[in-house]
Design a protein around this motif. Structure first.
Motif, mmCIF file in Angstrom:
data_model
loop_
_atom_site.group_PDB
_atom_site.id
_atom_site.type_symbol
_atom_site.label_atom_id
_atom_site.label_comp_id
_atom_site.label_asym_id
_atom_site.label_seq_id
_atom_site.Cartn_x
_atom_site.Cartn_y
_atom_site.Cartn_z
ATOM 1 N N LYS A 1 0.816 -1.212 0.000
ATOM 2 C CA LYS A 1 0.000 0.000 0.000
ATOM 3 C C LYS A 1 0.854 1.269 0.000
ATOM 4 C CE LYS A 1 -4.129 -1.980 1.985
ATOM 5 N NZ LYS A 1 -5.117 -1.920 3.047
ATOM 6 N N ILE B 1 4.292 8.344 0.981
ATOM 7 C CA ILE B 1 3.022 8.493 0.279
ATOM 8 C C ILE B 1 2.385 7.110 0.171
ATOM 9 C CG2 ILE B 1 1.903 9.175 -1.883
ATOM 10 C CD1 ILE B 1 4.329 11.009 -2.398
ATOM 11 N N MET B 2 1.133 7.049 0.554
ATOM 12 C CA MET B 2 0.386 5.789 0.505
ATOM 13 C C MET B 2 -0.524 5.775 -0.718
ATOM 14 S SD MET B 2 1.461 4.197 3.202
ATOM 15 C CE MET B 2 0.330 2.859 3.457
ATOM 16 N N LYS B 3 -0.801 4.588 -1.240
ATOM 17 C CA LYS B 3 -1.803 4.443 -2.295
ATOM 18 C C LYS B 3 -3.160 4.659 -1.663
ATOM 19 C CE LYS B 3 0.917 0.947 -4.695
ATOM 20 N NZ LYS B 3 0.986 -0.463 -5.058
ATOM 21 N N GLU B 4 -4.106 5.065 -2.474
ATOM 22 C CA GLU B 4 -5.450 5.287 -1.914
ATOM 23 C C GLU B 4 -6.191 3.992 -1.723
ATOM 24 O OE1 GLU B 4 -7.698 8.610 -3.297
ATOM 25 O OE2 GLU B 4 -5.906 9.351 -4.284
#
Length: 77
Positions: free
Chosen positions: A9, A74-77
């Motif tokens: 993620k 930064i994370m994936k949505e």
């Protein structure tokens, strides 16, 4: 209770580190690395440190790595 981080993620990893050289006794840096899908943790660490090593050697030659922290940036949505 915290849930374990799902590495897949993460979109971007951030390495915050300290280093020293003869000219820069208390250097600090930040390095961002794009995450790869299903990348083993050991391979991720090796890739991050290879990139930082190349960058520091190009700029300073010899250096001493002091410490570091790797966190998701930064994370994936």
């Amino acid at each position: 209770m915290k849930q374990p981080l799902d590495l897949n993620k993460v979109l971007v990893w951030q390495l915050t580190f300290r280093f020293s050289t003869a000219a820069v006794p208390e250097g600090r840096g930040i390095h961002l690395v794009r995450a790869l899908e299903n990348e083993p943790t050991r391979q991720l660490y090796d890739r991050i440190f290879d990139e930082v090593d190349a960058e520091l050697r190009t700029e300073y030659g010899d250096y001493q790595f002091e410490d570091c922290v790797i966190t998701p940036a930064i994370m994936k949505e």
